[in-house]
Design a protein around this motif. Sequence first.
Motif, PDB file in Angstrom:
ATOM      1  N   LYS A  21       0.787  -1.120  -0.054  1.00  0.00           N
ATOM      2  CA  LYS A  21      -0.001  -0.041   0.153  1.00  0.00           C
ATOM      3  C   LYS A  21       1.015   0.987  -0.044  1.00  0.00           C
ATOM      4  N   TRP A  49      -6.366   8.813  -5.296  1.00  0.00           N
ATOM      5  CA  TRP A  49      -5.732   7.721  -5.156  1.00  0.00           C
ATOM      6  C   TRP A  49      -4.620   7.562  -4.048  1.00  0.00           C
ATOM      7  N   LEU A  53      -4.821   5.319  -0.745  1.00  0.00           N
ATOM      8  CA  LEU A  53      -3.937   4.320  -0.513  1.00  0.00           C
ATOM      9  C   LEU A  53      -3.150   4.562   0.774  1.00  0.00           C
ATOM     10  N   THR A  56      -5.387   3.523   3.660  1.00  0.00           N
ATOM     11  CA  THR A  56      -5.215   2.100   3.523  1.00  0.00           C
ATOM     12  C   THR A  56      -4.051   1.847   4.448  1.00  0.00           C
ATOM     13  N   TYR A  87      -9.986  -5.857   1.214  1.00  0.00           N
ATOM     14  CA  TYR A  87     -10.165  -4.713   0.803  1.00  0.00           C
ATOM     15  C   TYR A  87      -8.866  -4.223   0.071  1.00  0.00           C
ATOM     16  N   CYS A  88      -7.811  -4.686   0.628  1.00  0.00           N
ATOM     17  CA  CYS A  88      -6.362  -4.407  -0.183  1.00  0.00           C
ATOM     18  C   CYS A  88      -6.327  -4.786  -1.556  1.00  0.00           C
ATOM     19  N   GLU A  91      -8.605  -2.825  -3.928  1.00  0.00           N
ATOM     20  CA  GLU A  91      -8.127  -1.450  -4.216  1.00  0.00           C
ATOM     21  C   GLU A  91      -6.912  -1.737  -5.056  1.00  0.00           C
ATOM     22  N   LYS A  94      -8.411  -1.995  -8.585  1.00  0.00           N
ATOM     23  CA  LYS A  94      -8.825  -0.860  -9.279  1.00  0.00           C
ATOM     24  C   LYS A  94      -7.656   0.142  -9.503  1.00  0.00           C
TER      25      LYS A  94
END
Length: 143
Positions: A21, A49, A53, A56, A87-88, A91, A94
């Motif tokens: 991340k 983003w 990030l 996260t 989730y990571c 992400e 995407k």
Amino acid sequence: MQYYYGNQMPLRLLDEAEFWKHQEAEHTEVIREALNGLEPEYVQALKEWEQALTETHQQVVSYVETVNRMGYTFEELQEQVTELIKYCLDESLKFIDLCREIEANSAAAKDNPFAKTLLNHIIRESEYFVGIARIILYGHTPA
């Protein structure tokens, strides 16, 4: 990634997510700085983003600190860590999509060999994390 960490596995999983991340957040800045003439909508998307990030990354770091300080066992954290890794993974997928969109549609990247090399490198790094996350979650990399 090695799987012999035993009861330290939650920390190892979180270490991977923390590293990747952070990398992805840095990559947003690298793209913005390296691609001269990048369209404002992509600059803005990359800034958003970077923020997402970074948030996260901070959440993952918080889990690492909790595990270290409180001494939770894998069983106690398994569901929470699993949800965070999911989730990571999502992400990262995407973020890869955004990088591919920039590569395909940005005038600053389309006919620029350096930009294509840079974006492909960043995509491959995020895909590496995706592979790790899938192994963590599903025990294999789905086809």
